[in-house]
Write an enzyme that holds these catalytic residues in place. Structure first.
Site, PDB file in Angstrom:
ATOM      1  N   SER A 272       0.846  -1.199   0.000  1.00  0.00           N
ATOM      2  CA  SER A 272       0.000   0.000   0.000  1.00  0.00           C
ATOM      3  C   SER A 272       0.875   1.241   0.000  1.00  0.00           C
ATOM      4  O   SER A 272       1.992   1.229   0.524  1.00  0.00           O
ATOM      5  CB  SER A 272      -0.909   0.032   1.233  1.00  0.00           C
ATOM      6  OG  SER A 272      -0.177   0.404   2.388  1.00  0.00           O
ATOM      7  N   ASP A 273       0.368   2.314  -0.598  1.00  0.00           N
ATOM      8  CA  ASP A 273       0.983   3.599  -0.307  1.00  0.00           C
ATOM      9  C   ASP A 273       0.689   3.907   1.156  1.00  0.00           C
ATOM     10  O   ASP A 273      -0.239   3.350   1.752  1.00  0.00           O
ATOM     11  CB  ASP A 273       0.451   4.688  -1.229  1.00  0.00           C
ATOM     12  CG  ASP A 273       1.443   5.824  -1.415  1.00  0.00           C
ATOM     13  OD1 ASP A 273       2.336   5.974  -0.556  1.00  0.00           O
ATOM     14  OD2 ASP A 273       1.340   6.565  -2.407  1.00  0.00           O
ATOM     15  N   TRP A 274       1.490   4.780   1.746  1.00  0.00           N
ATOM     16  CA  TRP A 274       1.412   5.016   3.186  1.00  0.00           C
ATOM     17  C   TRP A 274       0.059   5.653   3.549  1.00  0.00           C
ATOM     18  O   TRP A 274      -0.253   6.740   3.095  1.00  0.00           O
ATOM     19  CB  TRP A 274       2.583   5.866   3.623  1.00  0.00           C
ATOM     20  CG  TRP A 274       3.801   5.071   3.983  1.00  0.00           C
ATOM     21  CD1 TRP A 274       4.495   5.156   5.157  1.00  0.00           C
ATOM     22  CD2 TRP A 274       4.481   4.059   3.209  1.00  0.00           C
ATOM     23  NE1 TRP A 274       5.553   4.244   5.153  1.00  0.00           N
ATOM     24  CE2 TRP A 274       5.561   3.569   3.973  1.00  0.00           C
ATOM     25  CE3 TRP A 274       4.267   3.498   1.946  1.00  0.00           C
ATOM     26  CZ2 TRP A 274       6.431   2.570   3.535  1.00  0.00           C
ATOM     27  CZ3 TRP A 274       5.124   2.499   1.493  1.00  0.00           C
ATOM     28  CH2 TRP A 274       6.189   2.052   2.277  1.00  0.00           C
ATOM     29  N   GLY A 276      -2.687   4.212   2.585  1.00  0.00           N
ATOM     30  CA  GLY A 276      -3.538   3.955   1.431  1.00  0.00           C
ATOM     31  C   GLY A 276      -4.581   2.877   1.649  1.00  0.00           C
ATOM     32  O   GLY A 276      -5.447   2.683   0.796  1.00  0.00           O
TER      33      GLY A 276
END
Length: 740
Positions: A272-274, A276
């Site tokens: 995941s993006d942080w 996300g």
């Protein structure tokens, strides 16, 4: 408790794991049978490890334990996974639980040019060298996943993060990303291609839901990701912040399960993006493997959302124990994580890496040299010879650090040579005088915090210096501050900030011999273009910025960069801005890509809207002649390869390089199409008077469009036009062909 039995059991488990590690495959052999056998052996080993793990240990592997790491299993010797930003350099070490820097003294690195510059080289071989050298630095820093490269398509010049990406064309981005990935991963470090997908603006990035046709999705926004997976063999993918059709991209059933993991057979890890991830059930079932950053807003942290309370942590564990989610779901995630480990931190033949060595500096400088784009050169203003003249260097960008700021891509280089320092080192006979002229504020929020310096005093001094100079080099553009080229927000304006337009006009009133050095990762408005003698796009060049710029300004290196995106004359000429706010930035956090497939030069050419500077455009200090352009035949079958050949001659007085570009269009198509699309390019280096043959091969099947009526690719039969030239709007010859 029977201590003896417990120790015996632990010893047996340790011996089993040691056996796995000793017998781990050293390479995937080229022979298909051997490769298949080794993959089977590896998968068997992974399955055996999974059988030894407790449910809690498996769940723990699926989420962060710190800002940039996830758990291993200490009792079995399974290591942690350590990650680092970013796409053009390894970020300084971050603290365990906060976004503060850890204060290490040994985490300085080489800052490579940003990816817009790499894309502008139009040189896939150089991209591979870039990736390899960057991967060496990541390996030296003991990173397992490098969070890059970025291949989101350049849709609007206001996107604050465009400088991290590879331009507006999916073919260019696809061609350049594959060698980058392979180069990084030769070091036993996983590249992590981002941000998958449709993350084409920073404004509202955590809320906006993108609506786009299947055709635009498959033809424009997915090809570089597909190439990264299928051709590049990338080991990890990062999901995007935004939603696609109402569902977050970090747990999106269509993007992650159906397209990435099923259609493309991606066998790696989705990170995941942080922050996300937003839901346990969707994160578990819709393709996310490792959840990072939840509970942070990018600036601070919340103990209420600490690591055990991540969506793929305790809530995930409870859902499996209750039977709501099958244990096979977590097993698949762990299998992917272990597969990545065998490629990285559990590999038996992983190199050691290097950092800040001469070879890395040389590659950074080489990319800078080949990526700088000469946009205008009236009366041969460039190159500037080292003569007994006075050169006025105007602008804060001549001295400002361009590795600091920008969000997650900011770097801590061992050194950063400024343009002013580079020019002073190169020009021994000239007198160089610098004046700031304009100034930004003191922090990454410069655009909203005024500078403490007096703007009028800076302006007066700059005009004085310019008036007394033989030539003026104005270093302007953007920087990596908030609301400019920076993560987290988009630009507020298309024109230049900090009064640069007005200052430049004042300078032109006292000295007409002006060249503009544009430092940015984005197109900008140029109302003063007709008044300056030269314009050079120099991007953000990292550690060797000053030397790379001086190399090209002086003529020690002949510029050969080409624009990886179009420069519109005004913002409304850009396709994303032609349909009002429903197209950009969206209404009520819903955004529709109304330009559909007509992104960048496709829009300009199909709608007959002249750009300020076209995609693929870039001047040289020498001249090239392209002759003998032809195809190997006129009629092709769907499975044929189309071969385009020509001769190119350097007819000027300097060694240089030109990029042959092949575009193909389908007149009288049954569906809406762009006038033409890039399908091949080749960069050719030529000495003075030298002639070389160029041959470009295009699969006829690659001329297909995505047919929404059948949810598959469809190759139209009939007549096509092949356009050969050195920019999207500079075509030397058009050849008609037919596909039967």
């Amino acid at each position: 408790m029977n201590t003896k039995k417990t120790k015996t059991k632990a010893l047996k488990i340790a011996l089993v794991l040691i056996s796995f590690l000793i017998n781990a495959p050293k390479t995937f052999a080229q022979n298909n049978d051997t490769k298949s056998q080794k993959i089977d052996v590896l998968e068997s080993k992974i399955d055996s490890i999974i059988s030894l793990l407790t449910l809690k240990e498996k769940v723990d592997m699926c989420h962060a334990q710190s800002k940039f790491s996830s758990k291993g299993v200490e009792r079995l010797g399974i290591p942690e996974i350590w990650m680092s930003d970013g796409p053009h350099g390894v970020r300084a070490e971050i603290s365990w639980d906060s976004w503060e820097y850890a204060g290490w003294t040994n985490d300085s690195i080489t800052a490579f040019p940003a990816l817009t510059c790499l894309a502008a080289t139009f040189n896939p071989i150089l991209s591979g060298e870039y990736g390899y050298n960057l991967g060496e630095e990541a390996r030296y820093r003991k990173k397992d996943i490098l969070l890059g490269p970025g291949v989101n398509i350049y849709r609007t010049p206001l996107n604050g993060r465009n400088f991290e990406y590879m331009g507006e064309d999916p073919f260019l981005a696809s061609t350049m990303v594959v060698p980058y990935i392979k180069g990084v991963q030769k070091n036993g470090v996983a590249a992590c291609v981002k941000h998958y997908a449709l993350n084409n603006q920073e404004l509202w990035r955590n809320e906006v839901s993108v609506e786009v046709s299947d055709r635009a999705l498959y033809e424009i926004y997915l090809p570089a990701f597909k190439a990264a997976v299928i051709d590049g063999g990338v080991w990890s993918i990062m999901g995007a912040y935004n939603k696609f059709r109402g569902q977050y991209c970090c747990h999106n059933e269509l993007l992650l399960n159906n397209i990435l993991k099923k259609d493309w057979a991606f066998d790696g890890v989705v990170v995941s993006d942080w922050s996300g991830a937003h839901d346990t059930y969707e994160s578990a079932l819709f393709g996310l493997d490792i959840e990072m950053g939840t509970g942070t807003d990018g600036l601070g942290s919340s103990t209420a959302n600490h690591y055990d309370n991540y969506y793929l942590a305790t809530p995930f564990l409870k859902s499996i124990k209750s039977g709501e989610i099958d244990e096979a779901v977590v097993n698949d995630k762990v299998r992917r994580i272990l597969r990545l480990m065998y490629r990285t931190n559990m590999s038996s033949n992983r190199p050691l890496g290097r950092v800040n060595n001469k070879e890395h500096h040389d590659i950074a400088r080489k990319v800078a040299q080949e990526g700088i784009v000469l946009l205008k050169n009236k009366n041969n203003f460039f190159p500037v010879k080292d003569e007994n003249i006075t050169i006025a260097v105007i602008g804060e960008n001549a001295t400002r650090s361009m590795t600091a700021g920008g969000g997650s891509s900011e770097l801590k280089p061992q050194f950063e040579i400024s343009p002013l320092a580079g020019l002073k080192a190169r020009y021994k006979n000239a007198t160089i005088v610098h004046a700031m002229g304009y100034a930004t504020g003191p922090s990454v929020y410069d655009a909203i915090i005024p500078s403490k310096l007096n703007a009028d005093s800076l302006r007066v001094e700059a005009i004085k210096v310019a008036k007394n100079a033989d030539i003026v080099l104005f270093f302007g553009g953007l920087n990596k501050s908030h609301l400019q080229d920076c993560e987290g927000a988009d630009r507020k304006q298309f024109n230049l900030p900090f009064g640069q337009d007005e200052l430049l006009n004042d300078i032109l009133s006292v000295n007409k011999n002006v060249g503009y050095i544009l430092m940015s990762g984005n197109a900008v408005e140029m109302p003063w273009l007709n008044q300056v003698n030269g314009v050079m796009q120099t991007w953000y060049l990292g550690s060797m910025a000053g030397q790379g710029i001086a190399d090209v300004i002086s003529g020690d290196v002949n510029p050969s960069g080409k624009l990886p995106f179009s420069f519109p004359v005004k913002l409304k000429d850009n396709a994303a801005h032609a349909f009002g706010e429903s197209s950009y930035p969206g209404i009520n956090y819903t955004q529709t890509y109304k330009e559909d497939i007509l992104v960048g030069y496709r829009w300009h050419e199909t709608k007959k809207i002249d750009p300020l500077y076209a995609f693929g455009y870039g001047l040289s200090y020498t001249n090239f002649n392209i002759t003998g352009i032809k195809t190997d035949k006129k009629t092709y079958q769907p499975n044929d390869k189309i071969k385009v050949t020509c001769q190119i001659t350097n007819t000027g007085n300097l060694d240089g390089a030109e990029v042959i570009q092949v575009y193909i269009g389908k007149p009288k198509s049954e569906v809406k199409r762009a006038l033409k699309e890039l399908k091949g390019f080749q960069k050719i280096h030529l000495k003075v008077g030298e002639q070389k043959n160029a041959e470009l091969t295009i699969d006829a099947a690659d001329l297909a469009f995505y047919d929404e009526s059948i949810s598959d690719w469809n190759l139209e039969k009939g007549d096509y036009k092949i356009y050969i030239g050195n920019a999207s709007n500079s075509i030397n010859k058009i050849i008609n062909i037919n596909i039967k």
